[in-house]
Design a protein around this motif. Structure first.
Motif, mmCIF file in Angstrom:
data_model
loop_
_atom_site.group_PDB
_atom_site.id
_atom_site.type_symbol
_atom_site.label_atom_id
_atom_site.label_comp_id
_atom_site.label_asym_id
_atom_site.label_seq_id
_atom_site.Cartn_x
_atom_site.Cartn_y
_atom_site.Cartn_z
ATOM 1 N N ALA A 75 76.619 39.339 17.180
ATOM 2 C CA ALA A 75 75.191 39.123 17.389
ATOM 3 C C ALA A 75 74.433 39.560 16.136
ATOM 4 O O ALA A 75 73.297 39.169 15.926
ATOM 5 C CB ALA A 75 74.709 39.905 18.606
ATOM 6 N N ARG B 11 77.327 42.641 28.463
ATOM 7 C CA ARG B 11 77.796 41.629 27.508
ATOM 8 C C ARG B 11 77.647 42.061 26.051
ATOM 9 O O ARG B 11 77.959 41.296 25.154
ATOM 10 C CB ARG B 11 77.027 40.324 27.746
ATOM 11 C CG ARG B 11 77.333 39.710 29.099
ATOM 12 C CD ARG B 11 76.562 38.430 29.360
ATOM 13 N NE ARG B 11 76.695 37.509 28.253
ATOM 14 C CZ ARG B 11 75.807 36.582 27.930
ATOM 15 N NH1 ARG B 11 74.710 36.436 28.638
ATOM 16 N NH2 ARG B 11 75.998 35.784 26.915
ATOM 17 N N THR B 12 77.149 43.274 25.804
ATOM 18 C CA THR B 12 76.919 43.695 24.429
ATOM 19 C C THR B 12 77.800 44.885 24.049
ATOM 20 O O THR B 12 78.240 45.655 24.902
ATOM 21 C CB THR B 12 75.446 44.066 24.193
ATOM 22 O OG1 THR B 12 75.113 45.183 25.021
ATOM 23 C CG2 THR B 12 74.526 42.899 24.493
ATOM 24 N N ARG C 22 80.251 49.740 24.785
ATOM 25 C CA ARG C 22 80.259 48.380 25.323
ATOM 26 C C ARG C 22 79.628 48.461 26.695
ATOM 27 O O ARG C 22 80.072 49.237 27.545
ATOM 28 C CB ARG C 22 81.684 47.853 25.406
ATOM 29 C CG ARG C 22 81.784 46.401 25.789
ATOM 30 C CD ARG C 22 83.234 45.940 25.717
ATOM 31 N NE ARG C 22 83.332 44.561 26.160
ATOM 32 C CZ ARG C 22 84.435 44.000 26.588
ATOM 33 N NH1 ARG C 22 85.563 44.690 26.629
ATOM 34 N NH2 ARG C 22 84.444 42.757 26.969
ATOM 35 N N LEU D 180 78.787 47.704 20.481
ATOM 36 C CA LEU D 180 78.465 48.231 19.163
ATOM 37 C C LEU D 180 79.755 48.773 18.563
ATOM 38 O O LEU D 180 80.467 49.559 19.202
ATOM 39 C CB LEU D 180 77.424 49.351 19.291
ATOM 40 C CG LEU D 180 76.850 49.924 18.012
ATOM 41 C CD1 LEU D 180 76.057 48.860 17.256
ATOM 42 C CD2 LEU D 180 75.956 51.109 18.337
ATOM 43 N N THR E 97 84.125 36.844 22.406
ATOM 44 C CA THR E 97 83.050 37.733 21.972
ATOM 45 C C THR E 97 82.747 37.412 20.518
ATOM 46 O O THR E 97 83.657 37.277 19.699
ATOM 47 C CB THR E 97 83.451 39.207 22.148
ATOM 48 O OG1 THR E 97 83.716 39.436 23.534
ATOM 49 C CG2 THR E 97 82.347 40.142 21.697
ATOM 50 N N CYS F 168 86.453 43.699 18.966
ATOM 51 C CA CYS F 168 85.515 43.390 20.053
ATOM 52 C C CYS F 168 86.001 42.294 20.992
ATOM 53 O O CYS F 168 85.450 42.135 22.072
ATOM 54 C CB CYS F 168 84.115 43.090 19.518
ATOM 55 S SG CYS F 168 83.895 41.539 18.665
ATOM 56 N N ARG G 5 77.251 44.306 15.945
ATOM 57 C CA ARG G 5 76.759 44.193 17.309
ATOM 58 C C ARG G 5 77.369 42.943 17.915
ATOM 59 O O ARG G 5 77.263 41.854 17.338
ATOM 60 C CB ARG G 5 75.226 44.128 17.304
ATOM 61 C CG ARG G 5 74.628 45.424 16.772
ATOM 62 C CD ARG G 5 73.134 45.347 16.513
ATOM 63 N NE ARG G 5 72.706 44.314 15.562
ATOM 64 C CZ ARG G 5 72.818 44.411 14.244
ATOM 65 N NH1 ARG G 5 73.388 45.452 13.687
ATOM 66 N NH2 ARG G 5 72.367 43.447 13.465
ATOM 67 N N SER G 6 78.021 43.085 19.067
ATOM 68 C CA SER G 6 78.733 41.955 19.671
ATOM 69 C C SER G 6 78.024 41.433 20.912
ATOM 70 O O SER G 6 77.251 42.152 21.564
ATOM 71 C CB SER G 6 80.160 42.381 20.048
ATOM 72 O OG SER G 6 80.137 43.309 21.113
ATOM 73 N N LEU G 7 78.333 40.188 21.222
ATOM 74 C CA LEU G 7 77.847 39.526 22.426
ATOM 75 C C LEU G 7 79.012 38.791 23.067
ATOM 76 O O LEU G 7 79.627 37.914 22.420
ATOM 77 C CB LEU G 7 76.719 38.546 22.098
ATOM 78 C CG LEU G 7 76.186 37.745 23.290
ATOM 79 C CD1 LEU G 7 75.490 38.679 24.278
ATOM 80 C CD2 LEU G 7 75.244 36.668 22.822
ATOM 81 N N THR G 8 79.326 39.131 24.294
ATOM 82 C CA THR G 8 80.413 38.463 25.014
ATOM 83 C C THR G 8 79.848 37.222 25.696
ATOM 84 O O THR G 8 78.851 37.296 26.408
ATOM 85 C CB THR G 8 81.059 39.401 26.034
ATOM 86 O OG1 THR G 8 81.554 40.550 25.342
ATOM 87 C CG2 THR G 8 82.191 38.728 26.775
#
Length: 135
Positions: A75, A103-104, A100, A106, A72, A65, A125-128
């Motif tokens: 989350a 900013r999020t 993607r 999966l 990143t 990610c 789950r990612s958050l940049t």
């Protein structure tokens, strides 16, 4: 190790290094990381500690990610354990971007043993952030 080992993120990842993780593949949205299970990675039942299986999957997720110069982070993540393993086995986690947007993101991570048998499935789950990884 591959080029991911030269990334500051992985150079500074003392936890993954201490666990003996090896980055096999590092591409935007895709990562493969392996780890040989040691005796000190087992729980009271002498099977691989679930937290260490999670750590392996989480490392592959983190590499996959972090696709550009923005940091990143996770989350959230969930894991399903499918099969126990023991010391001496090698686990491999393959992380793949599913989507993607903004900013999020999966990402799905499959963890298998040395025979290719499923050990765990992880969804991250990612958050940049606005923070640059090249600072």
């Amino acid at each position: 190790m591959t080029d991911a080992a030269t990334r500051p993120m992985m150079q500074n990842d003392l936890a993954s290094a201490a666990l003996g993780m090896i980055v096999e593949r590092d591409e935007p949205g895709l990562a493969v990381v392996s780890m040989r299970v040691r005796e000190d990675m087992t729980n009271g039942f002498r099977i691989t500690h679930g937290g260490l299986v999670f750590a392996l999957a989480d490392t592959a997720f983190a590499i996959a990610c972090n696709e550009d110069d923005n940091v990143t982070v996770a989350a959230g993540a969930d894991i399903t354990f499918l099969k126990s393993t023991v010391a001496g086995q090698t686990l491999t986690a393959t992380a793949v971007r599913r989507t993607r947007s903004g900013r999020t993101g999966l990402y799905d991570v499959s963890v298998v043993d040395e025979h290719g048998d499923p050990v765990a499935e992880f969804r991250g789950r990612s958050l940049t952030t606005n923070r640059s990884s090249v600072e």
